[in-house]
Write a protein that holds these residues in place. Structure first.
Motif, short mmCIF file in Angstrom:
data_model
loop_
_atom_site.label_atom_id
_atom_site.label_comp_id
_atom_site.label_asym_id
_atom_site.label_seq_id
_atom_site.Cartn_x
_atom_site.Cartn_y
_atom_site.Cartn_z
N ARG A 128 -30.84 105.98 65.77
CA ARG A 128 -31.24 105.92 64.36
C ARG A 128 -29.99 105.77 63.54
O ARG A 128 -28.98 106.41 63.81
CB ARG A 128 -31.99 107.19 63.94
CG ARG A 128 -33.36 107.28 64.51
CD ARG A 128 -34.06 108.48 63.97
NE ARG A 128 -35.39 108.55 64.56
CZ ARG A 128 -36.41 109.18 64.02
NH1 ARG A 128 -36.24 109.82 62.89
NH2 ARG A 128 -37.57 109.18 64.59
N VAL A 172 -28.53 95.33 60.01
CA VAL A 172 -29.80 95.77 60.60
C VAL A 172 -30.74 94.58 60.55
O VAL A 172 -30.93 93.98 59.49
CB VAL A 172 -30.40 96.96 59.84
CG1 VAL A 172 -31.75 97.34 60.42
CG2 VAL A 172 -29.46 98.15 59.86
N PHE A 202 -34.67 93.33 61.35
CA PHE A 202 -36.00 93.92 61.48
C PHE A 202 -37.03 92.81 61.39
O PHE A 202 -36.88 91.87 60.61
CB PHE A 202 -36.22 94.94 60.36
CG PHE A 202 -37.58 95.58 60.35
CD1 PHE A 202 -37.97 96.43 61.36
CD2 PHE A 202 -38.47 95.32 59.32
CE1 PHE A 202 -39.23 97.02 61.34
CE2 PHE A 202 -39.72 95.91 59.29
CZ PHE A 202 -40.10 96.76 60.31
N ALA A 212 -33.19 103.58 59.83
CA ALA A 212 -33.75 102.58 60.74
C ALA A 212 -33.63 103.10 62.16
O ALA A 212 -32.60 103.63 62.56
CB ALA A 212 -33.03 101.25 60.59
N ALA A 241 -33.87 96.81 64.59
CA ALA A 241 -34.73 97.95 64.26
C ALA A 241 -36.18 97.69 64.65
O ALA A 241 -36.70 96.59 64.46
CB ALA A 241 -34.63 98.23 62.77
N GLU A 258 -38.32 100.16 63.51
CA GLU A 258 -38.95 100.89 62.39
C GLU A 258 -37.91 101.11 61.30
O GLU A 258 -36.76 101.43 61.58
CB GLU A 258 -39.46 102.24 62.90
CG GLU A 258 -40.16 103.07 61.87
CD GLU A 258 -40.66 104.39 62.43
OE1 GLU A 258 -41.56 104.96 61.79
OE2 GLU A 258 -40.15 104.87 63.45
N VAL A 259 -38.34 100.91 60.05
CA VAL A 259 -37.47 101.14 58.90
C VAL A 259 -38.19 102.09 57.96
O VAL A 259 -39.33 101.84 57.57
CB VAL A 259 -37.11 99.83 58.16
CG1 VAL A 259 -36.32 100.12 56.90
CG2 VAL A 259 -36.33 98.90 59.07
#
Length: 160
Positions: free
Chosen positions: A60, A92, A94, A110, A122, A124-125
């Motif tokens: 994370r 990052v 995503f 993230a 990522a 998940e954010v």
């Protein structure tokens, strides 16, 4: 050794082995699902104890979205942005729908996989809201239930 003692010894050894195997498997599973939290500075330079994440490690990362760094792919839901704290920036990537509170200059966390030294893919954010946010219903209830204190003249002068 008589047969009864042999049977008890075998049962005790099987029980110890079973408990040990169960504890070992639990620790292995917990270690596989553990996501360590890093700031962008810790990700690039390493934590104070010298540990650095390896490429392919789940982690994370949290920090502020850098202004003018959000790039969206017009053909898909792919988004790329940079995150920073006080030091270096980390990219990052995503693919998906970002949270409603996501914007530049906002804090995010993230969760994903380290692709290279400065890139995280990522899965998940999460966007952080500021600490002073209060839902309207709660703010209204607070205003109704709490009246401002009215001081008497003695309290104002400090002689009560």
């Amino acid at each position: 050794m008589n047969p009864r003692r042999k049977k008890r010894l075998g049962l005790a050894l099987a029980l110890v082995f079973g408990v040990g195997a169960t504890i070992g498997l639990m620790l292995y599973a917990l270690n596989q699902n553990m996501d360590l939290f890093y700031t962008p500075t810790e990700l690039v330079n390493g934590k104070p104890d010298g540990t650095k994440p390896e490429v392919g490690q789940r982690l994370r990362i949290g920090g502020m979205v850098v202004t003018d760094s959000v790039e969206r792919d017009p053909e898909s839901l792919k988004v790329s942005f940079r995150v920073a704290d006080v030091g270096p920036e980390v990219t990052v990537e995503f693919e998906g729908i970002l949270p409603d509170l996501f914007r530049e200059g906002q804090g995010i966390v993230a969760q994903g996989v380290l692709v290279d030294e400065r890139t995280v893919f990522a899965s998940e954010v999460l966007a952080k809201h500021d600490e002073e946010y209060m839902p309207p219903e709660i703010a209204e209830a607070m205003n109704k239930g709490h009246k401002p204190l009215e001081y008497t003249e003695q309290q104002k002068q400090g002689s009560y």
